[in-house]
Motif scaffolding. Structure first.
Motif, short mmCIF file in Angstrom:
data_model
loop_
_atom_site.label_atom_id
_atom_site.label_comp_id
_atom_site.label_asym_id
_atom_site.label_seq_id
_atom_site.Cartn_x
_atom_site.Cartn_y
_atom_site.Cartn_z
N LEU A 150 -80.31 -62.27 -58.77
CA LEU A 150 -79.14 -61.86 -59.56
C LEU A 150 -79.31 -60.45 -60.12
N ARG A 151 -80.49 -60.09 -60.58
CA ARG A 151 -80.72 -58.73 -61.09
C ARG A 151 -80.42 -57.67 -60.04
N GLY A 208 -78.38 -57.95 -57.54
CA GLY A 208 -76.93 -57.91 -57.38
C GLY A 208 -76.26 -57.14 -58.50
N LEU A 209 -76.72 -57.33 -59.73
CA LEU A 209 -76.17 -56.58 -60.86
C LEU A 209 -76.40 -55.09 -60.68
N GLN A 229 -72.70 -55.82 -57.23
CA GLN A 229 -72.15 -56.90 -56.42
C GLN A 229 -71.68 -58.05 -57.31
N CYS A 245 -71.58 -61.48 -58.90
CA CYS A 245 -72.61 -62.50 -59.08
C CYS A 245 -72.03 -63.66 -59.88
N LEU A 266 -73.12 -67.42 -61.68
CA LEU A 266 -74.20 -68.28 -62.15
C LEU A 266 -73.57 -69.57 -62.65
N PHE A 296 -69.83 -60.37 -63.11
CA PHE A 296 -70.76 -61.45 -63.41
C PHE A 296 -69.98 -62.53 -64.14
N VAL A 341 -71.51 -61.24 -52.00
CA VAL A 341 -71.31 -62.11 -53.16
C VAL A 341 -72.58 -62.95 -53.32
N ARG A 342 -73.08 -62.98 -54.55
CA ARG A 342 -74.30 -63.73 -54.85
C ARG A 342 -73.96 -64.90 -55.76
N ILE A 343 -74.51 -66.06 -55.41
CA ILE A 343 -74.28 -67.28 -56.19
C ILE A 343 -75.63 -67.95 -56.48
N THR A 399 -71.76 -63.88 -48.23
CA THR A 399 -72.21 -64.57 -49.44
C THR A 399 -73.60 -65.12 -49.21
#
Length: 188
Positions: A41-42, A44-45, A49, A51, A53, A84, A117-119, A152
């Motif tokens: 996640l970091r 991506g931030l 991008q 993110c 959670l 985010f 996209v990050r999940i 993703t």
């Protein structure tokens, strides 16, 4: 763009992961919970991008504290820009959860252009919102189709202290991308 990160792939500890991947980690400690999810996640931030959670309560607070340790400014900026987002669950039924991701991923891609996209989903939190663990695992099998058709990467976090053996076996089956990349890399 950082080494190892692009619209098509991300670098996780010891492995490059292609967009469209639906992964799972398995852990039994707080260190295990954050080992892969927080750096993922970091990054991506830092890259701007979208993110997501999925967690709730004290578990969500732990993730946020861990993210803030190395990326407080990036997290604040991403929140302001809508990059985010958190939620306690993607839905309470299989249909709601699939529609949630179809809508959120589509909106992120249309709103932020070509991006990854990050999940991260903490599945103990998700399990608590579904009617039963069986329904959550049906969702896990079906959501791969949503993830695979877009840029993703999803990381489903399994605290093995919160699931029984048959449920964990079904979770492993729902994430075949993990076995293709080397199962041991996703276990703490």
């Amino acid at each position: 763009m950082k080494r190892g990160a692009s619209r098509d792939q991300v670098e996780l500890p010891g492995v490059m992961v292609q967009a469209g991947s639906h992964l799972a980690t398995y852990f039994n400690s707080e260190a295990g919970r954050t080992r892969i999810a927080v750096p993922f996640l970091r990054e991506g931030l830092a890259l701007g991008q979208p993110c997501f959670l999925i967690a709730s309560g004290k578990v969500l607070e732990r993730y946020i504290r861990a993210l803030e340790k190395g990326a407080k400014a990036e997290l604040a900026k991403a929140r302001r820009l809508g990059l985010f987002a958190t939620a306690p669950t993607p839905g309470r039924t299989v249909e709601e959860a699939l529609a949630f991701w179809d809508e959120r991923i589509g909106a992120a891609l249309s709103g932020y252009g070509p991006t990854l996209v990050r999940i991260v989903g903490d599945m103990a939190c998700v399990k608590a919102r579904f009617t039963d663990v069986r329904q959550m695992l049906i969702f896990e099998h079906q959501v791969s189709a949503v993830i695979k058709r877009s840029p993703t990467v999803a990381v489903c976090q399994y605290d093995v202290r919160e699931f029984d053996g048959p449920s964990l076996l079904e979770a492993i089956k729902a994430h075949p991308d993990v076995s293709n990349l080397g199962f041991v890399k996703f276990v703490t």
